[in-house]
Design a protein around this motif. Structure first.
Motif, PDB file in Angstrom:
ATOM      1  N   SER A 130      12.153  86.076 -31.388  1.00  0.00           N
ATOM      2  CA  SER A 130      11.033  85.163 -31.112  1.00  0.00           C
ATOM      3  C   SER A 130       9.977  85.092 -32.212  1.00  0.00           C
ATOM      4  O   SER A 130       8.948  84.450 -32.016  1.00  0.00           O
ATOM      5  N   LYS A 137       7.417  90.845 -29.559  1.00  0.00           N
ATOM      6  CA  LYS A 137       8.592  90.026 -29.872  1.00  0.00           C
ATOM      7  C   LYS A 137       9.677  90.228 -28.822  1.00  0.00           C
ATOM      8  O   LYS A 137       9.813  91.306 -28.262  1.00  0.00           O
ATOM      9  N   LEU A 175      15.811  78.277 -27.250  1.00  0.00           N
ATOM     10  CA  LEU A 175      15.133  78.264 -28.549  1.00  0.00           C
ATOM     11  C   LEU A 175      13.999  77.238 -28.563  1.00  0.00           C
ATOM     12  O   LEU A 175      12.884  77.526 -29.014  1.00  0.00           O
ATOM     13  N   ALA A 214      11.109  78.420 -26.496  1.00  0.00           N
ATOM     14  CA  ALA A 214      10.390  79.513 -27.167  1.00  0.00           C
ATOM     15  C   ALA A 214       9.490  78.953 -28.265  1.00  0.00           C
ATOM     16  O   ALA A 214       8.333  79.348 -28.401  1.00  0.00           O
ATOM     17  N   ARG A 215      10.004  78.005 -29.017  1.00  0.00           N
ATOM     18  CA  ARG A 215       9.223  77.454 -30.144  1.00  0.00           C
ATOM     19  C   ARG A 215       7.996  76.684 -29.683  1.00  0.00           C
ATOM     20  O   ARG A 215       7.035  76.554 -30.432  1.00  0.00           O
ATOM     21  N   GLY A 222       5.954  82.169 -29.592  1.00  0.00           N
ATOM     22  CA  GLY A 222       7.357  82.054 -29.994  1.00  0.00           C
ATOM     23  C   GLY A 222       7.589  80.985 -31.055  1.00  0.00           C
ATOM     24  O   GLY A 222       8.748  80.601 -31.305  1.00  0.00           O
ATOM     25  N   SER A 242      10.457  81.337 -33.535  1.00  0.00           N
ATOM     26  CA  SER A 242      11.742  81.772 -32.961  1.00  0.00           C
ATOM     27  C   SER A 242      12.899  81.186 -33.743  1.00  0.00           C
ATOM     28  O   SER A 242      12.812  80.064 -34.264  1.00  0.00           O
TER      29      SER A 242
END
Lengths: 333, 333
Positions: A166, A269, A283, A286-287, A292, A295
């Protein structure tokens, strides 16, 4: 009250009583706990984890032992897909600790618990004589509530799973080391110490049961997490060195000190092992989260029975990433 | 493996891994715990308590820090009417601790948990450098299951309640002090350290909801328990000095050292506050149990608002039994 901790504060008598009601009480949302055990409403399944914190120094760039003690335990719950609900706090204080330090630490601990929705429900305070401790050690035990039918767990990791990290690795390790050794870093590095309940929640919402396992790579770093999961699940791992996010300053400091950033501790993390179908969604989620943003997918799980973790280097070669061995960095958390 | 603990044992790497799988694993009934949090089946209401143990010396007549760490937490659960179910164990080990000591302590801890039906479900191990700890500190957090509709609690104590003590007071305090100072006692005193799940169960079965509250008089002794409950429940207490069971050797040792046996720690005694109707039944049940043979009624709860604890002395006079103040005996538990 004297402005340092004395042995009388640990006696179980009137001075202890005053310490609890005047200082330690800040941890509790409701009135001070008078009974020997707290009675709680529970749920069908709960997650339980415990961690002791012996970090040195007690305060460091990006946090202090109080924030760390809350964060570490909260994150151990959230990687099991649990919502942090309750926390216990055991303090072992060395005689002579300034009360001002204790106050700061307790406030950090409480505010981090509040942020994650965990209520401190039980505590204990001991005082040891000068020279028998080192300022302050904190144990936290966390209880979380699990709602998913199949919560993430190391046993569910399988070949073809994608490994998501992350964000930048090694910040906590370098921050503590720099604070301890008074290293003159050009750009100061802050610990990444942060509770990950919300990031984990977003990732689990996005990936559902496709999120097979999550871990927070603390002591022993990414290398320990990958090796432990590989061994437990009877699989291999292959990751790409160039994909692993490490800040240039962390890389440089590690090189100077002869440390591998993949062995360094992180306190904010996540490493997630996701089915290849769910990985892009996890993903993306998370971004979108502030914790994150960086990530990335760093590699994949390979079939066993060879439970080896390998890294593809920037030169195109492959090396084995072994479990960290030997002393590393004592008292990093 | 080296026969003493080194900093590498706390690194989070391979040496830690070996310590966990070869030594610490003895705590767990099932396979070593690989995930960051254990997932448990819970029940409608649970009781939670935490305690850190810093007793010095680590081994003493009648027990060791492992037995004490299990007992102390089990007893804090049982006084809330909870059945001990789960336990977490956090170890803070000083570099240089002989592995033989660690092994002995872990086995005591495990066997005491087994005896009380509590499964160790999560743990943590930290190592601090020589001089930053003192051999071994242990935190245990216990989770118990409550089935009674109205479990005992300090808030239920009311005037006319009878105060029952389950046996001789002060044994643990004197045993530790004698071991630490190498006191030449004619008759050696053993710590009373024992898990009280079964004794408490028998007393609760006999008294039902008439058992308003129970406490285990550890650090601060009977004096601390009576004063805390009096303050919390807004009542007074009046106890009879001659009724309070104290062994002659404990009384004599206390007098020589200028200590009040009512301030000394116990690790295998209960204080129960029972309705006058239920008290005879509770007393009878306690006396039938091996750990409660010397149980006796020592006094009664009096109406508030004056929350004073008084003792009728053998001379017929009355003195105030105050909360212990000052240093007392550090590191008694």
């Amino acid at each position: 009250m004297n402005e340092i901790i004395t042995l009388a504060h640990g006696s179980g008598g009137e001075t202890t009583h005053r310490l609890l009601s005047e200082e330690i009480a800040v941890l509790y949302a409701s009135e001070a706990q008078w009974d020997d055990a707290a009675v709680l409403a529970a749920h069908e399944r709960i997650a339980v984890t415990t961690d002791s914190f012996v970090v040195s120094p007690l305060e460091f760039p990006g946090g202090d032992i109080g924030k760390l003690a809350a964060t570490g335990t909260i994150n151990d719950l959230v990687v099991r897909g649990a919502r942090p609900a309750y926390m216990t706090v055991g303090l072992i204080i060395e005689e002579g600790l300034p009360l001002s330090v204790l106050r700061t630490v307790l406030r950090s601990l409480r505010s981090t618990c509040d942020e994650a929705g965990a209520a401190v429900v039980a505590g204990d305070t001991k005082v040891v004589e000068r020279g028998s401790g080192d300022g302050l050690f904190i144990n936290t035990t966390g209880i979380g509530v699990i709602s998913a039918a199949e919560p993430p767990g190391a046993g569910r990791v399988a070949p073809q799973d994608q490994v998501i990290v992350s964000g930048y690795l090694g910040d906590h390790g370098v921050a503590i080391l720099a604070a301890r050794e008074d290293l003159p870093l050009q750009t100061p590095i802050e610990s990444d110490c942060a509770p990950l309940h919300d990031l984990a929640h977003c990732m689990l919402q996005a990936g559902g049961e496709g999120v097979h396992a999550m871990r927070d790579p603390t002591r022993g770093g990414l290398a320990a997490v990958l090796n432990e999961i590989a061994e437990y699940a009877g699989v291999g791992m292959n990751v790409d060195a160039q994909a692993i996010p490490v800040r240039p300053q962390v890389m440089a400091t590690s090189e100077i000190l002869g440390l591998d950033p993949l062995h360094l501790a992180n306190e904010g993390k996540l490493v997630a092992f996701c089915s290849s179908q769910s990985a892009p969604k996890v993903l993306q989620a998370a971004r979108r989260h502030p914790l994150g943003r960086h990530s990335t997918i760093i590699g994949e799980v390979t079939p066993g029975p060879e439970t080896r973790v390998t890294v593809r280097t920037s030169l195109g070669t492959t090396r084995v990433l072994s479990m960290p061995a030997g002393e590393l960095l004592p008292r990093i958390c």
